[in-house]
Design an enzyme around this catalytic site. Structure first.
Site, mmCIF file in Angstrom:
data_model
loop_
_atom_site.group_PDB
_atom_site.id
_atom_site.type_symbol
_atom_site.label_atom_id
_atom_site.label_comp_id
_atom_site.label_asym_id
_atom_site.label_seq_id
_atom_site.Cartn_x
_atom_site.Cartn_y
_atom_site.Cartn_z
ATOM 1 N N ILE A 77 16.897 30.314 -50.475
ATOM 2 C CA ILE A 77 17.915 30.062 -51.459
ATOM 3 C C ILE A 77 16.658 28.846 -52.168
ATOM 4 O O ILE A 77 16.025 28.294 -51.285
ATOM 5 C CB ILE A 77 19.345 29.433 -51.916
ATOM 6 C CG1 ILE A 77 19.405 29.284 -53.582
ATOM 7 C CG2 ILE A 77 19.467 28.405 -51.117
ATOM 8 C CD1 ILE A 77 20.653 28.417 -53.736
ATOM 9 N N ALA A 78 16.138 29.752 -53.239
ATOM 10 C CA ALA A 78 15.041 28.194 -53.771
ATOM 11 C C ALA A 78 14.446 28.413 -54.891
ATOM 12 O O ALA A 78 15.026 29.144 -55.739
ATOM 13 C CB ALA A 78 13.623 28.946 -52.598
ATOM 14 N N VAL A 79 14.160 27.165 -55.694
ATOM 15 C CA VAL A 79 13.976 26.562 -56.961
ATOM 16 C C VAL A 79 12.817 26.140 -56.872
ATOM 17 O O VAL A 79 12.252 25.502 -56.460
ATOM 18 C CB VAL A 79 15.093 25.685 -57.585
ATOM 19 C CG1 VAL A 79 15.077 25.586 -59.131
ATOM 20 C CG2 VAL A 79 16.700 26.462 -57.062
ATOM 21 N N GLU A 111 21.823 28.247 -42.627
ATOM 22 C CA GLU A 111 21.276 27.959 -41.915
ATOM 23 C C GLU A 111 20.557 26.702 -43.183
ATOM 24 O O GLU A 111 19.861 27.042 -44.359
ATOM 25 C CB GLU A 111 20.116 28.399 -40.785
ATOM 26 C CG GLU A 111 20.846 28.647 -39.742
ATOM 27 C CD GLU A 111 21.068 30.115 -39.837
ATOM 28 O OE1 GLU A 111 20.089 30.453 -41.017
ATOM 29 O OE2 GLU A 111 21.928 30.673 -39.770
ATOM 30 N N ASN A 116 16.252 18.152 -44.266
ATOM 31 C CA ASN A 116 17.060 18.905 -46.559
ATOM 32 C C ASN A 116 17.541 17.667 -46.869
ATOM 33 O O ASN A 116 18.903 18.596 -46.769
ATOM 34 C CB ASN A 116 16.358 19.791 -46.467
ATOM 35 C CG ASN A 116 16.031 20.027 -47.294
ATOM 36 O OD1 ASN A 116 16.781 19.098 -48.525
ATOM 37 N ND2 ASN A 116 16.071 21.226 -49.080
ATOM 38 N N TYR A 123 25.713 21.844 -50.331
ATOM 39 C CA TYR A 123 25.845 22.856 -49.305
ATOM 40 C C TYR A 123 27.272 22.515 -49.806
ATOM 41 O O TYR A 123 28.979 23.154 -49.700
ATOM 42 C CB TYR A 123 25.225 23.747 -48.583
ATOM 43 C CG TYR A 123 24.040 24.373 -48.341
ATOM 44 C CD1 TYR A 123 24.095 25.259 -50.015
ATOM 45 C CD2 TYR A 123 22.776 24.230 -47.756
ATOM 46 C CE1 TYR A 123 22.459 25.891 -49.996
ATOM 47 C CE2 TYR A 123 21.771 24.485 -48.131
ATOM 48 C CZ TYR A 123 21.153 25.670 -48.931
ATOM 49 O OH TYR A 123 20.217 26.550 -49.634
#
Length: 162
Positions: A77-79, A111, A116, A123
């Protein structure tokens, strides 16, 4: 005027240039290769579910899920940095969790880099809990924290109450 409506749609091979730009920017030390991403898309929709988030005509984020049997894993998942904390990550995670439940998963694993804390906090807000630690999991030697979210029993499983 900036468009604020986030549109989620299934990721296609045509999205790979934009997705790979985000991938390399977000994960410079351990970015997936385009070949790895193509491999993930090849398993869609059988065991994979990949989506992109668009604002206007620009891909600003993406996410992927692997699901088999009663287990699912958030693959990625990335933004884009300039679109974080604007609901994009939340929309992507909601989509992955909805799809995991639709596919009958009772648990979703992931993971996250131990260095971070913002991702870990996100999460946890979604109900993930820490499960363990994978030492030196990432290319640069950073540990990974494993997390799990329980979705509940599959409909019709033993122990379900009618």
């Amino acid at each position: 005027m900036r468009q604020t409506e986030i549109v989620l749609r299934r990721m296609t091979h045509d999205d790979l240039p934009a997705v790979m730009d985000i991938e390399r920017t977000t994960f410079p030390a351990d970015a997936w290769s385009e070949a790895m991403m193509r491999g993930e898309l090849a398993d869609q929709p059988r065991t994979r579910h990949y989506v992109v988030a668009e604002l206007g005509d620009r891909v600003v984020g993406y996410a992927g899920l692997a699901a088999a049997g009663d287990q699912a894993d958030v693959q990625t998942i990335a933004v884009l940095a300039d679109h974080r904390r604007a609901g994009v990550g939340t929309a992507l995670m909601n989509e992955l969790l909805t799809e995991a439940a639709r596919r009958g998963a009772v648990s979703v694993f992931l993971e996250v880099r131990a260095d971070n804390p913002p991702a870990q906090a996100m999460y946890e807000r979604f109900g993930f809990r820490r499960l363990g630690l994978r030492r030196r999991y990432y290319e640069d030697g950073t540990d990974a924290i494993t997390m799990v979210k329980d979705l509940g029993p599959r409909h019709g499983d033993p122990g379900d109450e009618a």
